[in-house]
Write a protein that holds these residues in place. Structure first.
Motif, short mmCIF file in Angstrom:
data_model
loop_
_atom_site.label_atom_id
_atom_site.label_comp_id
_atom_site.label_asym_id
_atom_site.label_seq_id
_atom_site.Cartn_x
_atom_site.Cartn_y
_atom_site.Cartn_z
N LYS A 72 -0.23 5.20 3.90
CA LYS A 72 -0.33 5.20 2.44
C LYS A 72 -0.67 6.58 1.90
N ASN A 73 -1.31 7.40 2.72
CA ASN A 73 -1.73 8.73 2.30
C ASN A 73 -0.51 9.65 2.19
N PRO A 74 -0.22 10.20 1.00
CA PRO A 74 0.95 11.08 0.82
C PRO A 74 0.97 12.28 1.76
N LYS A 75 -0.20 12.71 2.22
CA LYS A 75 -0.27 13.86 3.14
C LYS A 75 0.31 13.54 4.51
N ASN A 76 0.46 12.24 4.80
CA ASN A 76 0.92 11.82 6.14
C ASN A 76 2.38 11.40 6.18
N THR A 77 3.14 11.78 5.16
CA THR A 77 4.51 11.27 5.05
C THR A 77 5.41 11.70 6.21
N LYS A 78 5.10 12.80 6.86
CA LYS A 78 5.95 13.29 7.96
C LYS A 78 5.54 12.75 9.32
N LEU A 79 4.48 11.97 9.36
CA LEU A 79 4.02 11.42 10.64
C LEU A 79 4.90 10.26 11.08
N ASN A 80 4.89 10.02 12.39
CA ASN A 80 5.75 9.02 13.01
C ASN A 80 5.01 7.68 13.08
N PHE A 81 4.99 6.93 11.96
CA PHE A 81 4.21 5.69 11.91
C PHE A 81 4.99 4.50 12.46
N PRO A 82 4.32 3.67 13.24
CA PRO A 82 4.93 2.43 13.72
C PRO A 82 4.69 1.29 12.72
N LEU A 83 5.02 0.08 13.11
CA LEU A 83 4.79 -1.11 12.30
C LEU A 83 3.33 -1.17 11.84
N GLY A 84 3.12 -1.42 10.57
CA GLY A 84 1.75 -1.51 10.04
C GLY A 84 1.27 -0.23 9.41
N GLY A 85 1.79 0.91 9.86
CA GLY A 85 1.47 2.18 9.23
C GLY A 85 0.07 2.70 9.43
N ILE A 86 -0.57 2.30 10.54
CA ILE A 86 -1.92 2.79 10.87
C ILE A 86 -1.91 3.35 12.29
N ILE A 87 -2.46 4.56 12.47
CA ILE A 87 -2.56 5.19 13.79
C ILE A 87 -4.01 5.56 14.06
#
Length: 390
Positions: free
Chosen positions: A121-136
């Motif tokens: 949800k954090n706009p700063k993390n838009t380039k990260l490779n998020f899996p299902l759920g969007g939490i790492i």
């Protein structure tokens, strides 16, 4: 004389106990009874599909239910009621690697040291490779730890770990309650890997590399697997899934079949200044298409949010796009042949926002109280009985 005093004492005790119990349970029960003839649930689902789900629900055999959503779901108050009444849970399903602040999974207990939580949800993390759920969960250094236990009586499960690391060697060590140690090895640098183990809770997860990442757990039974899991993020809009890696997500969607999928979005879309109704509909319809593709014969339910207000100066005002979002959700439900549960309608039928606040069922903002979510979930279950016997 003494006998009469004892009888009087017992009478008063029973009277007070009975009325105390009644007053504790009465508000929710009373509201449900009063709203019995005012359904907040509409079905556009084909009757044959409802019958198929009804049969699966009655069998309670390998029954999977998943709720995607925002803060209405992320605290697990609404889902826990469904989990308690609708399904005989014997496993957990999907769970975030760690829970962000104000979020919880009531089937699990987490503690951790030297991990950071990355949120899609954090706009700063838009380039990260998020899996299902969007939490790492990302290890700040080697030997960072996560301790995780289940609140279920059963402790032994098949547990699938989604993980990745920079170096193509051991990324994490898993130690279970029986003292068994398992290694999670990443065979491709910075690529998500998946490994399933049979282990007993509680678990101690230790990072073997700095910056090693965990993307979630799939906690299941080998044979009969009944679960109701949640994939939710505080503040999420309905297009949150667009920030997740599509290939990884599709591979994860293959892991567990869902017989009912609930999508609870709209509150944050209503607050979004750049809201476009058609774009909102298209994104939601595309997500439903993907979910149906990996969950054959699933029933989809949309949940339309309660009235969305925000604080402006010293007063609370209606979100500018609230009714446009509500209208769009009904249109999507009709076009995609889903169920739709309207939290706003139920709230209006039972006195409105101000009355709910007075009864301590709602906060002044968009959120309900724990008691309010309990009531809302029970209403949804009651209204579901119009279409499905369980």
């Amino acid at each position: 004389m003494l006998a009469n005093k004892i009888k009087l004492f017992l009478f008063l005790f029973l009277f007070l106990f009975t009325n105390l119990f009644a007053s504790t349970n009465d508000p929710i029960d009373k509201i449900l009874i009063q709203s019995k003839n005012h359904s907040a649930l509409t079905s556009y689902v084909l009757k044959k599909d409802l019958k198929r789900f009804e049969k699966k629900l009655k069998s309670q055999n390998n029954l999977g239910i998943r709720i995607f959503g925002d803060s209405h779901i992320a605290a697990d108050f609404f889902p826990r009621v469904l989990r308690g009444y609708l399904i005989k849970s014997n496993s957990i399903g999907f769970a975030h690697a760690l829970q962000p602040k104000y979020q919880q999974n009531l089937n699990l207990k987490y503690s951790y040291k030297n991990f950071e939580i990355l949120n899609s949800k954090n706009p700063k993390n838009t380039k990260l490779n998020f899996p299902l759920g969007g939490i790492i969960a990302k290890a700040k250094d080697k030997n960072a730890k996560i301790n995780i236990d289940t609140t279920l009586n059963k402790k032994k499960f098949e547990i699938g770990f989604l993980f990745k690391a920079k170096d193509d060697n051991n990324a994490f060590n898993i130690k279970d309650a029986q003292g068994k140690n398992f290694k999670l090895r990443s065979f491709q640098s910075n690529k998500w890997s998946y490994k399933k183990l049979e282990a007993t809770f509680p678990l101690e997860i230790t990072a073997l590399q700095k910056n090693a990442e965990l993307g979630g757990y799939f906690i299941t039974n080998k044979n009969d697997n009944n679960f109701l899991d949640t994939v939710a993020i505080n503040g999420a809009k309905s297009d949150i899934w667009l920030s997740w890696n599509p290939l990884v997500v599709k591979n994860e969607l293959k892991l567990l079949h869902n017989d009912l999928i609930i999508l609870s979005y709209g509150s944050n879309d209503a607050l979004f200044q750049g809201f476009e109704k058609q774009k909102f509909k298209n994104n939601l319809k595309h997500w439903i298409e993907i979910l149906k593709n990996y969950n054959k014969n699933t029933i989809i339910m949309l949940i339309s949010p309660p009235i969305v207000t925000y604080k402006k100066n010293r007063t609370y005002e209606l979100a500018p796009n609230f009714f446009a979002v509500r209208e769009a959700l009904y249109e999507v439900a009709k076009e995609e042949k889903t169920l739709i549960f309207d939290m706003y309608k139920f709230m209006q039928d039972t006195g409105g926002k101000d009355k709910w606040i007075k009864q301590k069922l709602s906060l002044k903002d968009v959120h309900l109280t724990i008691k309010g979510y309990d009531l809302m979930a029970k209403k949804m279950l009651e209204d579901l009985k119009q279409y499905i016997r369980y």
